[in-house]
Write a protein that holds these residues in place. Structure first.
Motif, short mmCIF file in Angstrom:
data_model
loop_
_atom_site.label_atom_id
_atom_site.label_comp_id
_atom_site.label_asym_id
_atom_site.label_seq_id
_atom_site.Cartn_x
_atom_site.Cartn_y
_atom_site.Cartn_z
N GLN A 91 0.85 -1.19 0.00
CA GLN A 91 0.00 0.00 0.00
C GLN A 91 0.88 1.24 0.00
OE1 GLN A 91 -3.26 -0.24 -0.35
NE2 GLN A 91 -2.98 -2.45 -0.35
N VAL A 92 0.50 2.23 -0.80
CA VAL A 92 1.25 3.48 -0.87
C VAL A 92 0.45 4.57 -0.19
CG1 VAL A 92 2.07 5.28 -2.45
CG2 VAL A 92 2.55 2.90 -2.94
N SER A 93 1.14 5.38 0.61
CA SER A 93 0.50 6.53 1.23
C SER A 93 1.38 7.76 1.02
CB SER A 93 0.26 6.29 2.72
OG SER A 93 1.48 6.10 3.39
N VAL A 94 0.74 8.91 0.98
CA VAL A 94 1.44 10.18 0.82
C VAL A 94 1.78 10.69 2.22
CG1 VAL A 94 1.29 12.54 -0.01
CG2 VAL A 94 0.17 10.71 -1.28
N GLU A 95 3.06 10.91 2.46
CA GLU A 95 3.50 11.44 3.75
C GLU A 95 3.71 12.95 3.70
OE1 GLU A 95 3.41 9.39 6.36
OE2 GLU A 95 2.83 7.82 4.95
N LEU A 96 4.21 13.45 2.57
CA LEU A 96 4.36 14.88 2.33
C LEU A 96 3.93 15.15 0.89
CD1 LEU A 96 7.89 15.65 3.83
CD2 LEU A 96 5.70 16.32 4.79
N ASP A 97 3.24 16.25 0.68
CA ASP A 97 2.82 16.60 -0.67
C ASP A 97 3.03 18.09 -0.87
OD1 ASP A 97 1.65 17.03 -3.12
OD2 ASP A 97 -0.27 16.15 -2.61
N TRP A 98 3.99 18.43 -1.72
CA TRP A 98 4.28 19.82 -2.03
C TRP A 98 3.92 20.13 -3.48
CZ3 TRP A 98 9.57 18.99 0.60
CH2 TRP A 98 9.43 19.10 1.97
N GLN A 99 2.93 19.44 -4.01
CA GLN A 99 2.40 19.62 -5.35
C GLN A 99 3.36 19.16 -6.45
OE1 GLN A 99 -0.91 20.42 -5.80
NE2 GLN A 99 -0.88 20.23 -3.59
N CYS A 100 4.62 19.57 -6.43
CA CYS A 100 5.56 19.12 -7.45
C CYS A 100 6.59 18.15 -6.87
CB CYS A 100 6.27 20.31 -8.10
SG CYS A 100 7.24 21.26 -6.94
N LEU A 101 6.45 17.82 -5.60
CA LEU A 101 7.36 16.90 -4.91
C LEU A 101 6.56 16.19 -3.82
CD1 LEU A 101 10.40 16.08 -4.36
CD2 LEU A 101 10.40 17.94 -2.70
N MET A 102 6.67 14.86 -3.77
CA MET A 102 5.96 14.09 -2.76
C MET A 102 6.90 13.08 -2.10
SD MET A 102 2.16 13.17 -4.23
CE MET A 102 2.71 12.17 -5.60
N LEU A 103 6.64 12.80 -0.84
CA LEU A 103 7.30 11.71 -0.14
C LEU A 103 6.25 10.62 0.04
CD1 LEU A 103 9.67 10.46 1.42
CD2 LEU A 103 8.82 11.62 3.46
N LEU A 104 6.52 9.46 -0.57
CA LEU A 104 5.59 8.33 -0.51
C LEU A 104 6.16 7.24 0.36
CD1 LEU A 104 4.69 8.03 -4.32
CD2 LEU A 104 3.51 9.35 -2.55
N ALA A 105 5.28 6.50 1.02
CA ALA A 105 5.67 5.34 1.82
C ALA A 105 4.98 4.12 1.22
CB ALA A 105 5.27 5.52 3.27
N LEU A 106 5.76 3.10 0.89
CA LEU A 106 5.23 1.82 0.41
C LEU A 106 5.29 0.85 1.58
CD1 LEU A 106 4.29 -0.11 -1.90
CD2 LEU A 106 6.71 -0.62 -2.24
N ARG A 107 4.12 0.38 2.01
CA ARG A 107 4.04 -0.54 3.14
C ARG A 107 3.66 -1.93 2.62
NH1 ARG A 107 2.68 4.43 4.97
NH2 ARG A 107 3.64 5.04 6.93
N PRO A 108 4.65 -2.82 2.48
CA PRO A 108 4.35 -4.17 2.02
C PRO A 108 3.69 -4.99 3.13
CG PRO A 108 6.70 -3.94 2.38
CD PRO A 108 6.08 -2.60 2.65
N GLN A 109 3.13 -6.14 2.77
CA GLN A 109 2.50 -7.03 3.76
C GLN A 109 3.50 -7.41 4.84
OE1 GLN A 109 -0.49 -7.83 4.23
NE2 GLN A 109 -1.62 -7.78 2.31
N GLY A 110 4.69 -7.81 4.43
CA GLY A 110 5.75 -8.15 5.37
C GLY A 110 7.01 -7.42 4.96
N GLY A 111 7.78 -6.99 5.92
CA GLY A 111 9.01 -6.30 5.58
C GLY A 111 8.94 -4.83 5.93
N PRO A 112 10.06 -4.17 5.75
CA PRO A 112 10.14 -2.75 6.14
C PRO A 112 9.43 -1.82 5.16
CG PRO A 112 12.20 -3.44 5.13
CD PRO A 112 11.34 -4.67 5.23
N VAL A 113 9.08 -0.66 5.65
CA VAL A 113 8.48 0.39 4.82
C VAL A 113 9.56 0.93 3.89
CG1 VAL A 113 7.43 2.69 4.85
CG2 VAL A 113 6.81 1.00 6.59
N ARG A 114 9.21 1.15 2.65
CA ARG A 114 10.11 1.76 1.67
C ARG A 114 9.65 3.21 1.46
NH1 ARG A 114 12.82 -2.77 2.17
NH2 ARG A 114 12.47 -4.35 0.63
N TRP A 115 10.60 4.13 1.44
CA TRP A 115 10.30 5.54 1.28
C TRP A 115 10.79 6.01 -0.08
CZ3 TRP A 115 7.53 7.83 5.11
CH2 TRP A 115 7.48 7.15 6.33
N PHE A 116 9.98 6.82 -0.75
CA PHE A 116 10.33 7.33 -2.07
C PHE A 116 10.05 8.82 -2.14
CE2 PHE A 116 8.56 3.04 -2.88
CZ PHE A 116 9.71 2.41 -3.29
N TRP A 117 11.05 9.59 -2.55
CA TRP A 117 10.82 10.97 -2.94
C TRP A 117 10.53 10.92 -4.43
CZ3 TRP A 117 10.22 15.12 0.02
CH2 TRP A 117 10.77 15.12 1.31
#
Length: 149
Positions: A91-117
């Motif tokens: 599942q992906v969620s938006v952690e920060l949203d600056w319109q032209c830049l976002m920080l996304l978190a990918l939360r898999p079923q098992g395992g650590p959260v992956r962060w993407f700018w």
């Protein structure tokens, strides 16, 4: 509610992230230099604090330098992160949203959260579809969980 259409978006090392790390390191170093300048002496707590801060900064810089590049895909039902020979569903969620830049978190079923700018400049033609997919996915998750959206 209609699902957002499928979208592929490149993710990887984002230079603004590296710039933020570098600026944080510079400000930290300048703060310690100013501290030393004002007091004229340092004892072991000051040296330890500076060493800890610079070590954490170096770890952050190294992690940024090794950031894996891949594709973040929304297939209309699920999010996938594709790397060469490797993929994660979650599942992906938006952690920060600056319109032209976002920080996304990918939360898999098992395992650590992956962060993407992610930034519009990475794939301008896919930016709006990505935003629609991220927010449509969050609304659908909230509806499934019984929340009011």
């Amino acid at each position: 509610m209609h699902n957002a259409p499928a979208v592929n978006f490149p993710v990887g090392r984002l230079y603004i992230h590296g710039l933020l790390i570098a600026l944080t390191l510079l400000i930290t170093l300048l703060s310690y230099v100013n501290w030393w300048w004002q007091t004229g002496r340092w004892s072991w707590p000051e040296w330890g604090a500076m060493l800890a801060a610079l070590t954490l900064g170096a770890i952050a810089w190294g992690a940024w330098g090794r950031a894996a590049a891949g594709q973040l895909n929304w297939d209309g039902a699920q999010w996938w992160w594709h790397l060469t020979g490797y993929e994660i569903c979650g599942q992906v969620s938006v952690e920060l949203d600056w319109q032209c830049l976002m920080l996304l978190a990918l939360r898999p079923q098992g395992g650590p959260v992956r962060w993407f700018w992610v930034a519009r400049s990475q794939a301008p033609e896919s930016w709006e579809p990505l935003r629609r997919a991220v927010y449509a996915g969050q609304a659908a998750e909230g509806a499934r969980a019984g929340e009011r959206v």
